[in-house]
Design an enzyme around this catalytic site. Structure first.
Site, PDB file in Angstrom:
ATOM      1  N   CYS A  89       0.848  -1.188   0.000  1.00 45.51           N
ATOM      2  CA  CYS A  89       0.000   0.000   0.000  1.00 45.51           C
ATOM      3  C   CYS A  89       0.887   1.242   0.000  1.00 45.51           C
ATOM      4  O   CYS A  89       1.862   1.303   0.761  1.00 45.51           O
ATOM      5  CB  CYS A  89      -0.919  -0.004   1.225  1.00 45.51           C
ATOM      6  N   HIS A 131      -9.036  -3.484  -2.638  1.00 42.06           N
ATOM      7  CA  HIS A 131      -8.132  -2.675  -1.821  1.00 42.06           C
ATOM      8  C   HIS A 131      -8.622  -1.222  -1.749  1.00 42.06           C
ATOM      9  O   HIS A 131      -8.695  -0.634  -0.661  1.00 42.06           O
ATOM     10  CB  HIS A 131      -6.724  -2.753  -2.421  1.00 42.06           C
ATOM     11  N   GLU A 132      -8.978  -0.646  -2.901  1.00 45.36           N
ATOM     12  CA  GLU A 132      -9.399   0.761  -2.910  1.00 45.36           C
ATOM     13  C   GLU A 132     -10.757   0.943  -2.246  1.00 45.36           C
ATOM     14  O   GLU A 132     -10.978   1.938  -1.539  1.00 45.36           O
ATOM     15  CB  GLU A 132      -9.395   1.315  -4.338  1.00 45.36           C
ATOM     16  N   HIS A 135     -10.164   1.156   1.395  1.00 47.38           N
ATOM     17  CA  HIS A 135      -9.726   2.502   1.793  1.00 47.38           C
ATOM     18  C   HIS A 135     -10.924   3.422   1.989  1.00 47.38           C
ATOM     19  O   HIS A 135     -10.989   4.178   2.965  1.00 47.38           O
ATOM     20  CB  HIS A 135      -8.811   3.119   0.730  1.00 47.38           C
TER      21      HIS A 135
END
Length: 163
Positions: A89, A131-132, A135
């Protein structure tokens, strides 16, 4: 517009659950431009708004040489059996750990014209979508590590040059 500084582990904005974009204005257009400019470097697969200090629900991708973005992304499908996938990351530099990720993912959102966008993919694309979206939900990939790897990650963070 501009390449923005990447926020690092410990910055509270990285734990923020992002707000949906309700109006596409010049501020949102500037955010998308900054996300795309900032992700456009080799080795960067994706970038969420929180990583550049914003709390609107948006991310950019840089997969297979193509840069794209999604506003108000939501995961609508995950498929296959989750498998350990090596992951890092930009907000936690120099660390790389296995994270359980689905091999296929689909995200739905909108573009700057308000038109629906659907992105589906396998491999790196599926990993980046998951992953995004994490976030934008206020989670770092560290939250998905098993206990042993999480402890090791925290040890490495404490002894890093950037923390």
């Amino acid at each position: 517009m501009a390449v923005r500084e990447i926020r690092k582990f410990g910055d509270p904005v990285l734990r923020t659950v992002c707000e949906p974009i309700t109006e596409i204005d010049e501020g949102v257009r500037a955010l998308v431009a900054d996300l795309c400019d900032t992700v456009a470097f080799d080795g960067r697969a994706g970038l969420a708004s929180t990583q550049i200090g914003h709390t609107l629900r948006a991310f950019s991708l840089h997969i297979d040489g193509e840069i794209s973005y999604v506003l108000n992304p939501e995961i609508v499908e995950l498929a296959g059996e989750p498998t350990p996938t090596g992951e890092g990351c930009l907000s936690v530099p120099e660390l790389w750990f296995p994270v359980m990720r689905y091999p296929r993912a689909t995200v739905r959102g909108i573009d700057l014209d308000g038109a629906e966008v659907v992105i589906s993919g396998e491999g790196l694309m599926a990993q980046a979508l998951q992953h995004e979206c994490d976030h934008l939900d206020g989670k770092l990939y560290l939250n998905r590590l098993d206990r042993e790897n999480r402890g090791e990650a925290m040890r490495q963070i404490r002894t890093s040059d950037w923390f």
